[in-house]
Design an enzyme around this catalytic site. Structure first.
Site, PDB file in Angstrom:
ATOM      1  N   CYS A  68       0.810  -1.353   0.093  1.00 12.21           N
ATOM      2  CA  CYS A  68       0.092   0.053  -0.184  1.00 12.21           C
ATOM      3  C   CYS A  68       0.868   1.211   0.133  1.00 12.21           C
ATOM      4  O   CYS A  68       1.672   1.343   0.789  1.00 12.21           O
ATOM      5  CB  CYS A  68      -0.895   0.046   1.314  1.00 12.21           C
ATOM      6  SG  CYS A  68      -1.656   1.565   1.580  1.00 12.21           S
ATOM      7  N   GLU A  69       0.590   2.088  -0.992  1.00 10.49           N
ATOM      8  CA  GLU A  69       1.352   3.319  -1.030  1.00 10.49           C
ATOM      9  C   GLU A  69       1.119   4.426   0.095  1.00 10.49           C
ATOM     10  O   GLU A  69       2.117   5.391   0.366  1.00 10.49           O
ATOM     11  CB  GLU A  69       1.364   3.923  -2.441  1.00 10.49           C
ATOM     12  CG  GLU A  69      -0.134   4.698  -2.605  1.00 10.49           C
ATOM     13  CD  GLU A  69      -0.219   5.363  -3.941  1.00 10.49           C
ATOM     14  OE1 GLU A  69      -0.835   6.332  -4.088  1.00 10.49           O
ATOM     15  OE2 GLU A  69       0.476   4.829  -4.771  1.00 10.49           O
ATOM     16  N   HIS A  70      -0.043   4.022   0.711  1.00 10.18           N
ATOM     17  CA  HIS A  70      -0.340   5.023   1.829  1.00 10.18           C
ATOM     18  C   HIS A  70       0.301   5.091   3.097  1.00 10.18           C
ATOM     19  O   HIS A  70       0.697   5.603   3.931  1.00 10.18           O
ATOM     20  CB  HIS A  70      -1.712   5.139   2.245  1.00 10.18           C
ATOM     21  CG  HIS A  70      -2.486   5.648   0.775  1.00 10.18           C
ATOM     22  ND1 HIS A  70      -3.699   4.974   0.507  1.00 10.18           N
ATOM     23  CD2 HIS A  70      -2.113   6.576  -0.097  1.00 10.18           C
ATOM     24  CE1 HIS A  70      -4.007   5.705  -0.703  1.00 10.18           C
ATOM     25  NE2 HIS A  70      -3.300   6.803  -1.126  1.00 10.18           N
ATOM     26  N   HIS A  71       0.262   3.519   3.613  1.00 13.57           N
ATOM     27  CA  HIS A  71       1.108   3.003   4.805  1.00 13.57           C
ATOM     28  C   HIS A  71       2.314   2.106   4.569  1.00 13.57           C
ATOM     29  O   HIS A  71       2.786   1.805   5.790  1.00 13.57           O
ATOM     30  CB  HIS A  71       0.126   2.487   5.670  1.00 13.57           C
ATOM     31  CG  HIS A  71      -1.197   3.123   5.949  1.00 13.57           C
ATOM     32  ND1 HIS A  71      -2.299   3.099   5.099  1.00 13.57           N
ATOM     33  CD2 HIS A  71      -1.472   4.167   6.861  1.00 13.57           C
ATOM     34  CE1 HIS A  71      -3.101   4.231   5.538  1.00 13.57           C
ATOM     35  NE2 HIS A  71      -2.646   4.850   6.565  1.00 13.57           N
ATOM     36  N   GLN A 109      -5.069  -0.384  -4.743  1.00 17.70           N
ATOM     37  CA  GLN A 109      -5.700  -1.470  -5.438  1.00 17.70           C
ATOM     38  C   GLN A 109      -6.415  -1.107  -6.777  1.00 17.70           C
ATOM     39  O   GLN A 109      -6.419  -2.128  -7.700  1.00 17.70           O
ATOM     40  CB  GLN A 109      -6.565  -2.490  -4.688  1.00 17.70           C
ATOM     41  CG  GLN A 109      -7.122  -3.826  -5.235  1.00 17.70           C
ATOM     42  CD  GLN A 109      -7.736  -4.718  -4.471  1.00 17.70           C
ATOM     43  OE1 GLN A 109      -7.480  -4.728  -3.013  1.00 17.70           O
ATOM     44  NE2 GLN A 109      -8.739  -5.306  -4.842  1.00 17.70           N
ATOM     45  N   HIS A 137      -5.948  -6.014   3.088  1.00 15.23           N
ATOM     46  CA  HIS A 137      -4.792  -4.828   3.223  1.00 15.23           C
ATOM     47  C   HIS A 137      -4.563  -4.601   4.664  1.00 15.23           C
ATOM     48  O   HIS A 137      -5.543  -4.506   5.675  1.00 15.23           O
ATOM     49  CB  HIS A 137      -5.646  -3.410   2.950  1.00 15.23           C
ATOM     50  CG  HIS A 137      -5.950  -3.548   1.273  1.00 15.23           C
ATOM     51  ND1 HIS A 137      -5.282  -2.657   0.453  1.00 15.23           N
ATOM     52  CD2 HIS A 137      -6.835  -4.255   0.535  1.00 15.23           C
ATOM     53  CE1 HIS A 137      -5.924  -2.915  -0.647  1.00 15.23           C
ATOM     54  NE2 HIS A 137      -6.648  -3.856  -0.589  1.00 15.23           N
ATOM     55  N   CYS A 139      -3.013  -2.537   6.076  1.00 17.58           N
ATOM     56  CA  CYS A 139      -3.146  -1.148   6.561  1.00 17.58           C
ATOM     57  C   CYS A 139      -4.377  -0.642   7.130  1.00 17.58           C
ATOM     58  O   CYS A 139      -4.762  -0.100   8.296  1.00 17.58           O
ATOM     59  CB  CYS A 139      -3.042  -0.021   5.504  1.00 17.58           C
ATOM     60  SG  CYS A 139      -4.070  -0.349   4.255  1.00 17.58           S
TER      61      CYS A 139
END
Length: 176
Positions: A68-71, A109, A137, A139
């Site tokens: 995941c690019e956010h976390h 995703q 996920h 995250c």
């Protein structure tokens, strides 16, 4: 990495952690190896000896691991890919390699689903493409709301599969 180990409250000079920074670098090189792969190149080699086969080609349950690019937490699940060939087909291992090429990048995703579908459409020029991803996920399960057992499902339909009746055919074929 040494700073993160210290921040977490441990001693980066401790015997068990001495090699950790180098191990993490090697892991990151593997996890993010998709940036070194050209998805179009993966699909270049096709086969025309299909005896006139022009129906659904479906590869299901392709294992999927991404980040995941956010976390920067794990995304794990499966990809299902279907296409309607025109005159040529691609080796099925290439579809799995395509999933890996895009998955081994920082991702969300929704984008991952679209990138896989767009690459197949651009390179194979099939009559239709369908991509369905089902993934959990970390995250969401290991932090924040901590909801385990949930799966995000994303879909991309191109060409003939944009039609609801044709789309239904693919989704029915995915049922166990």
């Amino acid at each position: 990495m040494r700073t993160l180990i210290s921040w977490a409250g441990d001693d980066p000079a401790r015997e068990g952690l001495l090699e950790t920074p180098a191990r993490v670098v090697r892991a990151y090189e593997e996890w993010f190896s998709g940036y070194d792969r050209e998805p179009a190149e993966i699909l270049r080699r096709t086969f025309g000896e299909t005896a006139g086969y022009d129906d659904l080609v479906l590869l299901r349950d392709i294992p999927l691991e991404s980040v995941c690019e956010h976390h920067m937490a794990a995304i794990r699940g499966v990809a299902h890919i279907a296409y309607l060939p025109r005159e040529r087909v691609v080796g099925i291992s290439k579809l799995a390699r395509l999933v890996d090429a895009f998955a081994h990048r920082l991702q969300i995703q929704e984008r991952l689903t679209a990138e896989i579908a767009d690459a197949i459409e651009a390179e194979l020029e099939p009559r239709g493409v369908a991509v369905v991803l089902e993934a959990s996920h970390a995250c969401m399960s290991s932090r924040g709301v901590r909801k385990h057992g949930s799966a995000l499902i994303t879909r991309a339909f191109r060409g003939l599969y944009s039609d609801p009746a044709a789309r239904r055919e693919v989704l029915d074929a995915l049922k166990p």
